[in-house]
Design a protein around this motif. Sequence first.
Motif, PDB file in Angstrom:
ATOM      1  N   UNK A  39       0.803  -1.223   0.000  1.00  0.00           N
ATOM      2  CA  UNK A  39       0.000   0.000   0.000  1.00  0.00           C
ATOM      3  C   UNK A  39       0.842   1.284   0.000  1.00  0.00           C
ATOM      4  N   UNK A  40       1.875   1.406   0.866  1.00  0.00           N
ATOM      5  CA  UNK A  40       2.658   2.665   0.876  1.00  0.00           C
ATOM      6  C   UNK A  40       3.234   2.995  -0.498  1.00  0.00           C
ATOM      7  N   UNK A  41       3.733   1.988  -1.184  1.00  0.00           N
ATOM      8  CA  UNK A  41       4.299   2.218  -2.518  1.00  0.00           C
ATOM      9  C   UNK A  41       3.243   2.736  -3.480  1.00  0.00           C
ATOM     10  N   UNK A  42       2.058   2.108  -3.384  1.00  0.00           N
ATOM     11  CA  UNK A  42       0.980   2.524  -4.282  1.00  0.00           C
ATOM     12  C   UNK A  42       0.513   3.945  -3.963  1.00  0.00           C
ATOM     13  N   UNK A  43       0.451   4.258  -2.649  1.00  0.00           N
ATOM     14  CA  UNK A  43       0.015   5.608  -2.262  1.00  0.00           C
ATOM     15  C   UNK A  43       1.009   6.656  -2.754  1.00  0.00           C
ATOM     16  N   UNK A  44       2.286   6.279  -2.679  1.00  0.00           N
ATOM     17  CA  UNK A  44       3.317   7.192  -3.160  1.00  0.00           C
ATOM     18  C   UNK A  44       3.119   7.484  -4.653  1.00  0.00           C
ATOM     19  N   UNK A  45       2.837   6.397  -5.385  1.00  0.00           N
ATOM     20  CA  UNK A  45       2.618   6.564  -6.821  1.00  0.00           C
ATOM     21  C   UNK A  45       1.306   7.299  -7.098  1.00  0.00           C
ATOM     22  N   UNK A  46       0.342   7.124  -6.168  1.00  0.00           N
ATOM     23  CA  UNK A  46      -0.931   7.828  -6.329  1.00  0.00           C
ATOM     24  C   UNK A  46      -0.712   9.339  -6.272  1.00  0.00           C
ATOM     25  N   UNK A  47       0.265   9.744  -5.441  1.00  0.00           N
ATOM     26  CA  UNK A  47       0.583  11.176  -5.376  1.00  0.00           C
ATOM     27  C   UNK A  47       1.046  11.682  -6.753  1.00  0.00           C
TER      28      UNK A  47
END
Lengths: 219, 267
Positions: A13-21
Amino acid sequence: MQGVDWQFAIEILPKLLEALLVTIKATFIAFGIAAVLGLLLALARRSPSRWLSWPSSAIVEFFRSTPLLVQLYFLYYVLPKYGFKLPAFVVGMIGLGFYYASYTSEVYRAGIEALPRGQWEAARALNLSSLHTWRAIILPQAIPPMIPSLGNYLIGMFKETPMLAAITVVEVFQQAKIITSDTFRALEPYTWVGILFFLLSYPSSLLVQRLEVHFGSVK
Amino acid sequence: MVQLNKTPSDVQAPMVRFEKVNKYFGDLHVLRDLELDVAHGERVSIIGPSGSGKTTLLRILMTLEELNSGYIYVEGEPLWHMERDGELVKANEKHLRRMRSKIGMVFQLFNLFPHMSVLRNVTEAPIHVLGMSKEEAMERALELLDLVGLSDKVDSHPYQLSGGQKQRVAIARALAMEPKVMLFDEVTGALDPELVGEVLAVLRKIAYDTHCTMLVVTHEMGFARDISDRVLFFDSGRILESGPPEKIFTNPDNPRTNEFLRRVLEH
Protein backbone atom coordinates in the motif's frame (compact mmCIF):
# COMPACT_ATOMS: atom_id res chain seq x y z
CA MET A 1 -7.56 -20.07 -7.32
CA GLN A 2 -5.40 -17.69 -5.37
CA GLY A 3 -6.83 -16.07 -2.19
CA VAL A 4 -6.10 -12.56 -0.94
CA ASP A 5 -2.78 -12.27 0.80
CA TRP A 6 -3.71 -9.61 3.33
CA GLN A 7 -0.23 -9.06 4.59
CA PHE A 8 1.08 -8.57 1.05
CA ALA A 9 -1.80 -6.22 0.36
CA ILE A 10 -0.85 -4.03 3.33
CA GLU A 11 2.83 -4.18 2.49
CA ILE A 12 2.41 -2.79 -1.02
CA LEU A 13 0.00 0.00 0.00
CA PRO A 14 2.66 2.67 0.88
CA LYS A 15 4.30 2.22 -2.52
CA LEU A 16 0.98 2.52 -4.28
CA LEU A 17 0.02 5.61 -2.26
CA GLU A 18 3.32 7.19 -3.16
CA ALA A 19 2.62 6.56 -6.82
CA LEU A 20 -0.93 7.83 -6.33
CA LEU A 21 0.58 11.18 -5.38
CA VAL A 22 2.25 11.22 -8.79
CA THR A 23 -1.13 10.47 -10.36
CA ILE A 24 -2.76 13.33 -8.46
CA LYS A 25 0.06 15.70 -9.24
CA ALA A 26 -0.11 14.77 -12.92
CA THR A 27 -3.87 15.28 -12.94
CA PHE A 28 -3.71 18.77 -11.50
CA ILE A 29 -0.77 19.95 -13.57
CA ALA A 30 -2.26 18.63 -16.80
CA PHE A 31 -5.62 20.09 -15.87
CA GLY A 32 -4.01 23.46 -15.22
CA ILE A 33 -2.55 23.32 -18.71
CA ALA A 34 -5.88 22.23 -20.18
CA ALA A 35 -7.81 24.96 -18.35
CA VAL A 36 -5.55 27.81 -19.44
CA LEU A 37 -4.75 26.52 -22.91
CA GLY A 38 -8.41 25.68 -23.54
CA LEU A 39 -9.38 29.26 -22.75
CA LEU A 40 -6.69 30.63 -25.05
CA LEU A 41 -7.81 28.29 -27.83
CA ALA A 42 -11.43 29.30 -27.36
CA LEU A 43 -10.53 32.99 -27.48
CA ALA A 44 -8.30 32.50 -30.52
CA ARG A 45 -11.06 30.58 -32.31
CA ARG A 46 -13.39 33.55 -31.87
CA SER A 47 -10.81 36.01 -33.12
CA PRO A 48 -11.68 37.90 -36.28
CA SER A 49 -8.09 37.28 -37.44
CA ARG A 50 -7.72 34.13 -39.49
CA TRP A 51 -4.12 33.85 -38.37
CA LEU A 52 -5.46 33.09 -34.92
CA SER A 53 -8.77 31.38 -35.55
CA TRP A 54 -7.66 28.92 -38.19
CA PRO A 55 -4.63 27.36 -36.39
CA SER A 56 -6.53 27.13 -33.13
CA SER A 57 -9.43 25.36 -34.82
CA ALA A 58 -6.97 23.02 -36.47
CA ILE A 59 -5.29 22.22 -33.13
CA VAL A 60 -8.63 21.56 -31.44
CA GLU A 61 -9.91 19.32 -34.22
CA PHE A 62 -6.63 17.42 -34.45
CA PHE A 63 -6.41 16.60 -30.76
CA ARG A 64 -10.07 15.69 -30.54
CA SER A 65 -9.86 13.41 -33.53
CA THR A 66 -6.81 11.33 -32.63
CA PRO A 67 -6.39 8.92 -29.70
CA LEU A 68 -4.56 10.18 -26.66
CA LEU A 69 -2.44 7.03 -26.54
CA VAL A 70 -1.18 7.62 -30.07
CA GLN A 71 -0.38 11.23 -29.23
CA LEU A 72 1.59 10.17 -26.17
CA TYR A 73 3.53 7.56 -28.12
CA PHE A 74 4.30 10.05 -30.82
CA LEU A 75 5.54 12.68 -28.38
CA TYR A 76 7.59 10.24 -26.36
CA TYR A 77 8.98 7.80 -28.93
CA VAL A 78 8.99 9.71 -32.23
CA LEU A 79 9.99 13.26 -31.40
CA PRO A 80 13.28 12.26 -29.67
CA LYS A 81 14.41 10.86 -33.03
CA TYR A 82 14.27 14.46 -34.24
CA GLY A 83 16.06 15.88 -31.23
CA PHE A 84 13.10 16.76 -29.00
CA LYS A 85 13.81 14.65 -25.95
CA LEU A 86 11.86 15.50 -22.82
CA PRO A 87 11.37 13.60 -19.56
CA ALA A 88 8.41 11.20 -19.57
CA PHE A 89 6.49 13.17 -16.96
CA VAL A 90 6.80 16.41 -18.95
CA VAL A 91 5.71 14.68 -22.15
CA GLY A 92 2.76 13.24 -20.27
CA MET A 93 1.72 16.68 -19.04
CA ILE A 94 1.96 18.16 -22.51
CA GLY A 95 0.02 15.28 -24.04
CA LEU A 96 -2.77 15.18 -21.48
CA GLY A 97 -2.86 18.97 -21.23
CA PHE A 98 -3.27 19.53 -24.97
CA TYR A 99 -5.70 16.68 -25.40
CA TYR A 100 -7.98 17.98 -22.68
CA ALA A 101 -7.47 21.59 -23.75
CA SER A 102 -9.24 20.67 -26.98
CA TYR A 103 -12.23 19.60 -24.89
CA THR A 104 -12.18 22.42 -22.35
CA SER A 105 -11.97 24.92 -25.22
CA GLU A 106 -15.39 23.67 -26.33
CA VAL A 107 -16.73 24.17 -22.82
CA TYR A 108 -15.43 27.73 -22.81
CA ARG A 109 -16.86 28.31 -26.26
CA ALA A 110 -20.31 27.09 -25.25
CA GLY A 111 -20.19 29.12 -22.06
CA ILE A 112 -19.17 32.28 -23.85
CA GLU A 113 -21.78 31.83 -26.55
CA ALA A 114 -24.47 31.30 -23.93
CA LEU A 115 -24.14 34.92 -22.80
CA PRO A 116 -26.77 37.24 -24.26
CA ARG A 117 -25.58 39.50 -27.06
CA GLY A 118 -26.79 42.46 -25.04
CA GLN A 119 -23.85 42.08 -22.67
CA TRP A 120 -21.40 42.69 -25.50
CA GLU A 121 -23.48 45.53 -26.80
CA ALA A 122 -23.74 47.25 -23.45
CA ALA A 123 -19.96 46.95 -23.03
CA ARG A 124 -19.44 48.47 -26.43
CA ALA A 125 -21.95 51.26 -25.86
CA LEU A 126 -20.01 52.11 -22.70
CA ASN A 127 -16.85 52.14 -24.79
CA LEU A 128 -15.07 49.49 -22.71
CA SER A 129 -11.93 48.14 -24.35
CA SER A 130 -12.19 44.62 -25.65
CA LEU A 131 -9.68 43.39 -23.09
CA HIS A 132 -11.69 44.93 -20.28
CA THR A 133 -14.92 43.56 -21.75
CA TRP A 134 -13.51 40.04 -21.63
CA ARG A 135 -11.98 40.41 -18.21
CA ALA A 136 -14.71 42.27 -16.35
CA ILE A 137 -17.93 41.51 -18.23
CA ILE A 138 -17.77 38.30 -20.23
CA LEU A 139 -15.56 35.82 -18.38
CA PRO A 140 -16.85 36.53 -14.86
CA GLN A 141 -20.32 35.63 -16.11
CA ALA A 142 -19.36 32.83 -18.47
CA ILE A 143 -17.03 30.85 -16.23
CA PRO A 144 -19.17 29.93 -13.19
CA PRO A 145 -21.65 27.86 -15.23
CA MET A 146 -18.68 26.07 -16.83
CA ILE A 147 -17.27 24.91 -13.52
CA PRO A 148 -19.29 21.66 -13.35
CA SER A 149 -18.28 20.69 -16.91
CA LEU A 150 -14.67 21.52 -16.20
CA GLY A 151 -14.95 19.45 -13.01
CA ASN A 152 -16.19 16.49 -15.04
CA TYR A 153 -13.18 16.80 -17.33
CA LEU A 154 -10.91 16.95 -14.29
CA ILE A 155 -12.34 13.63 -13.09
CA GLY A 156 -12.20 12.18 -16.58
CA MET A 157 -8.59 13.19 -16.86
CA PHE A 158 -7.77 11.66 -13.48
CA LYS A 159 -9.13 8.34 -14.71
CA GLU A 160 -7.06 8.55 -17.89
CA THR A 161 -3.73 9.07 -16.15
CA PRO A 162 -2.95 5.30 -16.36
CA MET A 163 -2.26 6.03 -20.04
CA LEU A 164 0.92 7.66 -18.80
CA ALA A 165 2.15 4.19 -17.89
CA ALA A 166 2.54 3.65 -21.62
CA ILE A 167 5.33 6.21 -21.65
CA THR A 168 6.93 4.91 -18.43
CA VAL A 169 5.62 7.50 -15.96
CA VAL A 170 5.46 5.74 -12.61
CA GLU A 171 1.97 6.68 -11.55
CA VAL A 172 -0.22 4.35 -9.53
CA PHE A 173 -1.10 1.97 -12.36
CA GLN A 174 2.49 1.66 -13.54
CA GLN A 175 3.52 1.01 -9.94
CA ALA A 176 0.99 -1.81 -9.72
CA LYS A 177 2.39 -3.27 -12.94
CA ILE A 178 5.89 -3.12 -11.51
CA ILE A 179 4.80 -4.84 -8.30
CA THR A 180 3.04 -7.54 -10.29
CA SER A 181 6.02 -8.28 -12.45
CA ASP A 182 8.27 -8.42 -9.37
CA THR A 183 6.01 -10.63 -7.25
CA PHE A 184 3.79 -12.43 -9.78
CA ARG A 185 0.79 -11.36 -7.74
CA ALA A 186 -1.82 -9.35 -9.69
CA LEU A 187 -4.91 -9.51 -7.47
CA GLU A 188 -3.83 -7.18 -4.67
CA PRO A 189 -2.06 -4.42 -6.61
CA TYR A 190 -4.77 -4.04 -9.27
CA THR A 191 -7.56 -4.27 -6.73
CA TRP A 192 -5.90 -1.49 -4.80
CA VAL A 193 -5.63 0.62 -7.94
CA GLY A 194 -9.36 0.21 -8.58
CA ILE A 195 -10.24 1.03 -4.98
CA LEU A 196 -7.98 4.08 -4.88
CA PHE A 197 -9.42 5.48 -8.11
CA PHE A 198 -12.94 4.87 -6.87
CA LEU A 199 -12.27 6.51 -3.50
CA LEU A 200 -11.12 9.68 -5.21
CA SER A 201 -13.43 9.75 -8.25
CA TYR A 202 -16.74 9.04 -6.62
CA PRO A 203 -16.71 11.79 -3.99
CA SER A 204 -15.42 14.17 -6.64
CA SER A 205 -18.32 13.46 -8.94
CA LEU A 206 -20.73 13.97 -6.06
CA LEU A 207 -19.06 17.33 -5.53
CA VAL A 208 -19.48 18.20 -9.20
CA GLN A 209 -23.17 17.32 -8.99
CA ARG A 210 -23.53 19.77 -6.14
CA LEU A 211 -21.69 22.41 -8.12
CA GLU A 212 -24.12 21.83 -10.96
CA VAL A 213 -27.01 22.62 -8.65
CA HIS A 214 -25.17 25.68 -7.41
CA PHE A 215 -23.99 27.15 -10.71
CA GLY A 216 -26.30 25.61 -13.28
CA SER A 217 -24.50 24.13 -16.22
CA VAL A 218 -23.67 24.64 -19.87
CA LYS A 219 -24.61 21.97 -22.39
CA MET B 1 -16.88 63.56 -53.69
CA VAL B 2 -17.11 63.75 -49.98
CA GLN B 3 -16.59 67.07 -48.33
CA LEU B 4 -14.23 66.61 -45.42
CA ASN B 5 -14.86 68.65 -42.38
CA LYS B 6 -11.58 69.60 -40.78
CA THR B 7 -12.98 71.15 -37.62
CA PRO B 8 -14.56 68.48 -35.47
CA SER B 9 -16.07 70.86 -32.94
CA ASP B 10 -17.37 73.17 -35.62
CA VAL B 11 -20.53 74.69 -34.17
CA GLN B 12 -21.98 74.93 -37.66
CA ALA B 13 -21.94 71.17 -38.02
CA PRO B 14 -25.03 69.36 -36.82
CA MET B 15 -24.62 67.07 -33.82
CA VAL B 16 -25.47 64.08 -35.99
CA ARG B 17 -25.76 63.85 -39.75
CA PHE B 18 -26.77 60.83 -41.81
CA GLU B 19 -25.80 61.08 -45.46
CA LYS B 20 -27.27 58.59 -47.90
CA VAL B 21 -26.97 55.79 -45.37
CA ASN B 22 -27.94 52.33 -46.54
CA LYS B 23 -28.18 49.17 -44.50
CA TYR B 24 -29.09 45.68 -45.59
CA PHE B 25 -29.69 42.52 -43.62
CA GLY B 26 -29.22 39.98 -46.38
CA ASP B 27 -31.82 40.91 -48.98
CA LEU B 28 -33.70 43.13 -46.60
CA HIS B 29 -33.11 46.82 -47.28
CA VAL B 30 -33.43 48.23 -43.77
CA LEU B 31 -32.31 51.82 -44.29
CA ARG B 32 -32.75 53.44 -47.71
CA ASP B 33 -30.60 56.43 -48.58
CA LEU B 34 -31.29 57.84 -45.17
CA GLU B 35 -30.68 61.58 -44.76
CA LEU B 36 -31.04 63.13 -41.35
CA ASP B 37 -29.62 66.09 -39.44
CA VAL B 38 -29.98 66.39 -35.69
CA ALA B 39 -29.03 69.71 -34.12
CA HIS B 40 -27.08 70.16 -30.88
CA GLY B 41 -29.42 69.65 -27.96
CA GLU B 42 -32.29 68.62 -30.20
CA ARG B 43 -34.69 65.96 -28.97
CA VAL B 44 -35.94 63.79 -31.75
CA SER B 45 -38.48 60.99 -31.43
CA ILE B 46 -38.65 58.29 -34.02
CA ILE B 47 -41.96 56.52 -34.45
CA GLY B 48 -43.22 54.02 -36.96
CA PRO B 49 -44.22 50.40 -37.45
CA SER B 50 -41.89 47.66 -36.21
CA GLY B 51 -39.32 46.52 -38.71
CA SER B 52 -39.17 49.98 -40.26
CA GLY B 53 -35.49 50.49 -39.37
CA LYS B 54 -35.85 52.76 -36.33
CA THR B 55 -33.77 50.60 -34.04
CA THR B 56 -31.21 49.91 -36.77
CA LEU B 57 -30.65 53.64 -37.13
CA LEU B 58 -29.75 53.87 -33.43
CA ARG B 59 -27.62 50.74 -33.53
CA ILE B 60 -25.57 52.01 -36.45
CA LEU B 61 -25.04 55.30 -34.66
CA MET B 62 -23.88 53.39 -31.56
CA THR B 63 -21.51 51.40 -33.82
CA LEU B 64 -23.22 48.13 -32.90
CA GLU B 65 -24.13 47.57 -36.52
CA GLU B 66 -22.07 48.50 -39.56
CA LEU B 67 -23.54 50.54 -42.38
CA ASN B 68 -23.32 49.29 -45.96
CA SER B 69 -22.95 52.64 -47.65
CA GLY B 70 -23.19 56.34 -46.92
CA TYR B 71 -21.71 58.46 -44.17
CA ILE B 72 -22.56 59.42 -40.65
CA TYR B 73 -21.04 62.50 -39.07
CA VAL B 74 -20.99 63.31 -35.40
CA GLU B 75 -20.13 66.95 -34.78
CA GLY B 76 -18.88 67.14 -38.33
CA GLU B 77 -16.53 64.19 -37.99
CA PRO B 78 -17.19 60.95 -39.82
CA LEU B 79 -18.18 58.14 -37.47
CA TRP B 80 -17.59 55.00 -39.51
CA HIS B 81 -14.78 56.48 -41.60
CA MET B 82 -11.56 58.30 -41.06
CA GLU B 83 -9.38 60.43 -43.22
CA ARG B 84 -6.25 58.94 -44.70
CA ASP B 85 -4.28 60.72 -47.45
CA GLY B 86 -7.23 62.98 -48.12
CA GLU B 87 -9.66 60.12 -48.55
CA LEU B 88 -12.24 58.61 -46.28
CA VAL B 89 -11.42 55.02 -45.41
CA LYS B 90 -13.07 52.59 -43.03
CA ALA B 91 -12.46 53.63 -39.44
CA ASN B 92 -10.17 51.59 -37.23
CA GLU B 93 -11.05 50.61 -33.67
CA LYS B 94 -9.16 53.58 -32.23
CA HIS B 95 -11.20 56.03 -34.25
CA LEU B 96 -14.42 54.22 -33.40
CA ARG B 97 -13.62 54.33 -29.71
CA ARG B 98 -12.95 58.04 -29.80
CA MET B 99 -16.19 58.73 -31.67
CA ARG B 100 -18.18 56.32 -29.53
CA SER B 101 -17.33 58.33 -26.44
CA LYS B 102 -19.74 61.01 -27.68
CA ILE B 103 -22.66 58.62 -27.78
CA GLY B 104 -24.55 56.65 -25.15
CA MET B 105 -27.37 54.18 -25.45
CA VAL B 106 -30.13 52.70 -23.35
CA PHE B 107 -31.51 49.36 -24.53
CA GLN B 108 -34.95 47.83 -24.54
CA LEU B 109 -33.69 44.86 -22.50
CA PHE B 110 -31.58 47.00 -20.11
CA ASN B 111 -28.43 44.87 -20.56
CA LEU B 112 -27.22 45.58 -17.05
CA PHE B 113 -24.20 43.58 -15.93
CA PRO B 114 -25.87 40.99 -13.67
CA HIS B 115 -22.74 40.10 -11.74
CA MET B 116 -22.12 43.67 -10.61
CA SER B 117 -23.87 45.78 -8.02
CA VAL B 118 -25.95 48.73 -9.16
CA LEU B 119 -23.17 51.08 -8.11
CA ARG B 120 -20.53 49.16 -10.00
CA ASN B 121 -22.70 49.02 -13.11
CA VAL B 122 -22.62 52.81 -13.08
CA THR B 123 -18.95 53.31 -12.09
CA GLU B 124 -17.27 50.60 -14.18
CA ALA B 125 -16.95 52.51 -17.44
CA PRO B 126 -16.18 55.95 -15.96
CA ILE B 127 -13.29 54.39 -14.02
CA HIS B 128 -11.92 52.19 -16.79
CA VAL B 129 -12.73 54.27 -19.86
CA LEU B 130 -12.77 57.87 -18.69
CA GLY B 131 -10.01 57.22 -16.16
CA MET B 132 -11.96 58.73 -13.27
CA SER B 133 -10.79 58.03 -9.74
CA LYS B 134 -12.94 55.59 -7.78
CA GLU B 135 -14.07 58.33 -5.43
CA GLU B 136 -15.05 60.68 -8.21
CA ALA B 137 -16.87 57.96 -10.14
CA MET B 138 -18.73 56.91 -7.01
CA GLU B 139 -19.75 60.45 -6.20
CA ARG B 140 -21.04 60.94 -9.76
CA ALA B 141 -22.82 57.58 -9.70
CA LEU B 142 -24.57 58.44 -6.45
CA GLU B 143 -25.77 61.73 -7.93
CA LEU B 144 -27.07 59.97 -11.02
CA LEU B 145 -28.72 57.20 -9.03
CA ASP B 146 -30.36 59.93 -6.99
CA LEU B 147 -31.54 61.57 -10.21
CA VAL B 148 -33.21 58.33 -11.30
CA GLY B 149 -34.62 57.78 -7.80
CA LEU B 150 -32.59 54.74 -6.84
CA SER B 151 -30.32 56.01 -4.06
CA ASP B 152 -31.51 53.18 -1.84
CA LYS B 153 -30.57 50.46 -4.36
CA VAL B 154 -26.87 51.27 -4.68
CA ASP B 155 -25.72 47.94 -3.26
CA SER B 156 -28.42 45.79 -4.84
CA HIS B 157 -27.77 43.47 -7.75
CA PRO B 158 -29.84 43.70 -10.94
CA TYR B 159 -31.79 40.50 -10.18
CA GLN B 160 -33.17 42.18 -7.07
CA LEU B 161 -34.70 45.02 -9.08
CA SER B 162 -37.95 45.42 -11.00
CA GLY B 163 -37.80 46.07 -14.74
CA GLY B 164 -38.47 49.76 -14.24
CA GLN B 165 -35.68 50.00 -11.68
CA LYS B 166 -33.29 48.12 -13.96
CA GLN B 167 -34.01 50.51 -16.78
CA ARG B 168 -33.42 53.50 -14.51
CA VAL B 169 -30.03 52.06 -13.53
CA ALA B 170 -29.26 51.59 -17.22
CA ILE B 171 -30.11 55.25 -17.83
CA ALA B 172 -27.82 56.34 -14.98
CA ARG B 173 -25.09 54.07 -16.34
CA ALA B 174 -25.29 55.63 -19.80
CA LEU B 175 -25.40 59.18 -18.40
CA ALA B 176 -22.32 58.50 -16.29
CA MET B 177 -20.25 58.48 -19.48
CA GLU B 178 -21.37 62.04 -20.19
CA PRO B 179 -22.29 61.43 -23.81
CA LYS B 180 -23.32 64.31 -26.03
CA VAL B 181 -25.95 62.20 -27.74
CA MET B 182 -28.19 59.76 -25.93
CA LEU B 183 -29.98 57.01 -27.80
CA PHE B 184 -33.06 55.42 -26.28
CA ASP B 185 -34.18 52.25 -27.98
CA GLU B 186 -37.75 51.42 -26.98
CA VAL B 187 -36.70 51.70 -23.37
CA THR B 188 -40.19 51.00 -22.04
CA GLY B 189 -40.88 48.27 -24.58
CA ALA B 190 -40.09 45.38 -22.24
CA LEU B 191 -41.75 46.80 -19.15
CA ASP B 192 -45.00 45.86 -17.47
CA PRO B 193 -47.48 48.68 -18.06
CA GLU B 194 -47.44 49.81 -14.45
CA LEU B 195 -43.64 50.33 -14.59
CA VAL B 196 -43.59 52.44 -17.74
CA GLY B 197 -44.48 55.66 -15.93
CA GLU B 198 -41.46 55.73 -13.62
CA VAL B 199 -39.05 55.33 -16.54
CA LEU B 200 -40.77 57.96 -18.66
CA ALA B 201 -40.68 60.34 -15.69
CA VAL B 202 -36.90 59.95 -15.51
CA LEU B 203 -36.57 60.52 -19.25
CA ARG B 204 -38.70 63.64 -19.02
CA LYS B 205 -36.44 64.94 -16.28
CA ILE B 206 -33.37 64.34 -18.46
CA ALA B 207 -35.03 65.94 -21.46
CA TYR B 208 -35.96 69.06 -19.55
CA ASP B 209 -32.95 69.40 -17.24
CA THR B 210 -30.02 68.63 -19.55
CA HIS B 211 -28.78 69.82 -22.90
CA CYS B 212 -28.15 66.31 -24.08
CA THR B 213 -29.10 65.59 -27.69
CA MET B 214 -31.65 62.77 -27.60
CA LEU B 215 -32.78 60.28 -30.22
CA VAL B 216 -35.72 58.32 -28.90
CA VAL B 217 -37.28 55.33 -30.59
CA THR B 218 -40.59 54.83 -28.87
CA HIS B 219 -44.12 53.55 -29.04
CA GLU B 220 -45.24 55.91 -26.28
CA MET B 221 -46.91 58.58 -28.37
CA GLY B 222 -47.89 60.84 -25.47
CA PHE B 223 -44.32 60.83 -24.27
CA ALA B 224 -42.94 61.51 -27.75
CA ARG B 225 -45.31 64.42 -28.07
CA ASP B 226 -44.26 65.92 -24.72
CA ILE B 227 -40.50 65.75 -24.96
CA SER B 228 -39.69 66.06 -28.65
CA ASP B 229 -38.61 69.06 -30.63
CA ARG B 230 -39.20 66.99 -33.71
CA VAL B 231 -40.87 63.70 -34.55
CA LEU B 232 -39.84 61.44 -37.42
CA PHE B 233 -42.24 58.95 -38.87
CA PHE B 234 -40.33 55.99 -40.23
CA ASP B 235 -41.60 53.42 -42.65
CA SER B 236 -39.71 50.78 -44.68
CA GLY B 237 -36.31 52.30 -44.01
CA ARG B 238 -37.30 55.85 -44.94
CA ILE B 239 -38.35 58.94 -43.09
CA LEU B 240 -41.81 59.48 -44.52
CA GLU B 241 -42.55 62.53 -42.49
CA SER B 242 -40.73 64.84 -40.12
CA GLY B 243 -42.02 67.77 -38.15
CA PRO B 244 -42.86 69.28 -34.79
CA PRO B 245 -44.96 66.99 -32.58
CA GLU B 246 -48.04 69.24 -32.68
CA LYS B 247 -48.09 68.89 -36.43
CA ILE B 248 -47.31 65.17 -36.69
CA PHE B 249 -49.77 64.14 -34.02
CA THR B 250 -52.65 66.36 -35.01
CA ASN B 251 -52.35 67.07 -38.69
CA PRO B 252 -49.81 64.89 -40.48
CA ASP B 253 -49.27 65.41 -44.19
CA ASN B 254 -48.67 61.78 -45.06
CA PRO B 255 -51.68 59.46 -45.02
CA ARG B 256 -49.47 56.59 -43.78
CA THR B 257 -48.53 58.61 -40.71
CA ASN B 258 -52.17 59.22 -40.07
CA GLU B 259 -53.03 55.57 -40.46
CA PHE B 260 -50.19 54.48 -38.19
CA LEU B 261 -51.17 56.94 -35.47
CA ARG B 262 -54.80 55.91 -35.66
CA ARG B 263 -53.83 52.27 -35.21
CA VAL B 264 -51.46 52.94 -32.31
CA LEU B 265 -53.71 55.35 -30.46
CA GLU B 266 -56.78 53.15 -30.83
CA HIS B 267 -55.70 50.29 -28.61
